[in-house]
Design a protein around this motif. Sequence first.
Motif, PDB file in Angstrom:
ATOM      1  N   UNK A 178       3.334  11.569 -18.899  1.00  0.00           N
ATOM      2  CA  UNK A 178       3.025   9.752 -18.604  1.00  0.00           C
ATOM      3  C   UNK A 178       4.666   9.307 -18.349  1.00  0.00           C
ATOM      4  N   UNK A 179       5.610   9.346 -19.306  1.00  0.00           N
ATOM      5  CA  UNK A 179       6.871   9.767 -19.075  1.00  0.00           C
ATOM      6  C   UNK A 179       7.609   9.970 -17.854  1.00  0.00           C
ATOM      7  N   UNK A 180       7.368  11.569 -17.243  1.00  0.00           N
ATOM      8  CA  UNK A 180       7.402  11.836 -15.798  1.00  0.00           C
ATOM      9  C   UNK A 180       7.495  10.999 -14.915  1.00  0.00           C
ATOM     10  N   UNK A 197      -8.995   7.086 -23.454  1.00  0.00           N
ATOM     11  CA  UNK A 197      -8.430   6.874 -21.311  1.00  0.00           C
ATOM     12  C   UNK A 197      -9.327   6.184 -21.380  1.00  0.00           C
ATOM     13  N   UNK A 198      -8.728   5.147 -20.504  1.00  0.00           N
ATOM     14  CA  UNK A 198      -9.205   4.079 -20.073  1.00  0.00           C
ATOM     15  C   UNK A 198      -9.759   4.165 -18.472  1.00  0.00           C
ATOM     16  N   UNK A 199      -8.964   5.337 -17.981  1.00  0.00           N
ATOM     17  CA  UNK A 199      -9.243   5.245 -16.781  1.00  0.00           C
ATOM     18  C   UNK A 199      -8.770   7.085 -15.988  1.00  0.00           C
ATOM     19  N   UNK A 200      -9.609   7.563 -14.835  1.00  0.00           N
ATOM     20  CA  UNK A 200     -10.121   9.388 -14.399  1.00  0.00           C
ATOM     21  C   UNK A 200      -8.715   9.246 -13.667  1.00  0.00           C
ATOM     22  N   UNK A 201      -8.436   8.533 -13.201  1.00  0.00           N
ATOM     23  CA  UNK A 201      -7.062   8.460 -12.176  1.00  0.00           C
ATOM     24  C   UNK A 201      -6.412   7.897 -11.747  1.00  0.00           C
ATOM     25  N   UNK A 202      -5.748   7.343 -11.106  1.00  0.00           N
ATOM     26  CA  UNK A 202      -4.274   6.943 -10.447  1.00  0.00           C
ATOM     27  C   UNK A 202      -4.858   5.976  -9.854  1.00  0.00           C
ATOM     28  N   UNK A 210       0.758  -0.885  -0.317  1.00  0.00           N
ATOM     29  CA  UNK A 210      -0.050  -0.313   0.183  1.00  0.00           C
ATOM     30  C   UNK A 210       0.737   0.900  -0.214  1.00  0.00           C
ATOM     31  N   UNK A 211       2.210   1.294   0.469  1.00  0.00           N
ATOM     32  CA  UNK A 211       2.778   2.898   0.417  1.00  0.00           C
ATOM     33  C   UNK A 211       3.450   2.462  -0.863  1.00  0.00           C
ATOM     34  N   UNK A 212       3.701   1.411  -1.661  1.00  0.00           N
ATOM     35  CA  UNK A 212       4.264   1.758  -2.998  1.00  0.00           C
ATOM     36  C   UNK A 212       2.989   2.501  -3.609  1.00  0.00           C
ATOM     37  N   UNK A 217       1.007   7.236  -6.645  1.00  0.00           N
ATOM     38  CA  UNK A 217      -0.007   8.303  -6.753  1.00  0.00           C
ATOM     39  C   UNK A 217      -0.046   9.308  -7.112  1.00  0.00           C
ATOM     40  N   UNK A 218       1.803   9.817  -5.951  1.00  0.00           N
ATOM     41  CA  UNK A 218       1.738  11.285  -5.814  1.00  0.00           C
ATOM     42  C   UNK A 218       2.708  11.230  -6.154  1.00  0.00           C
ATOM     43  N   UNK A 219       3.525  10.483  -6.902  1.00  0.00           N
ATOM     44  CA  UNK A 219       4.728  10.802  -8.017  1.00  0.00           C
ATOM     45  C   UNK A 219       3.953  11.505  -9.280  1.00  0.00           C
TER      46      UNK A 219
END
Length: 131
Positions: free
Chosen positions: A60-62, A87-92, A24-26, A31-33
């Motif tokens: 995306x690359x960053x 897009x397939x997702x609206x968030x990470x 979960x920390x990963x 997500x934060x990165x």
Amino acid sequence: MPSPYYSLLAVSDLAPDTPVQTVPMVFSAVRRSCPPGVSGVLVFDGAGFCLYLEGERDAVIRCYESAREVSGQTGFQEIFHGPRPHRRYDRIASGYAPTDDMPASEQLRPLADEAAMDQFLALAPGFDLSF
């Protein structure tokens, strides 16, 4: 007209001596990165991670480069990158892949390009993205 969306699919392993309890920390660190505008999914399958990112190419690359720096993962392998029609997702989103059969990361690792993306899309409906 070229697609405005770029996507990247990669797999990695849980680093040796990294307890599963740190997964979960990963998830949170990855997500934060990621910069705004990047969406996708990060799932853990008991052995490794599958990371799918989509959005503007440079963002995306960053995000991928930042995700590679998150501790707890090793053995990154990029197996797909290129334009996508939408897009397939609206968030990470993050969560877990079923572990009944061969782990998703092991199914994807030997594949490349569209074959890898097709297999990922076949596996995705089974992901538990509730984390």
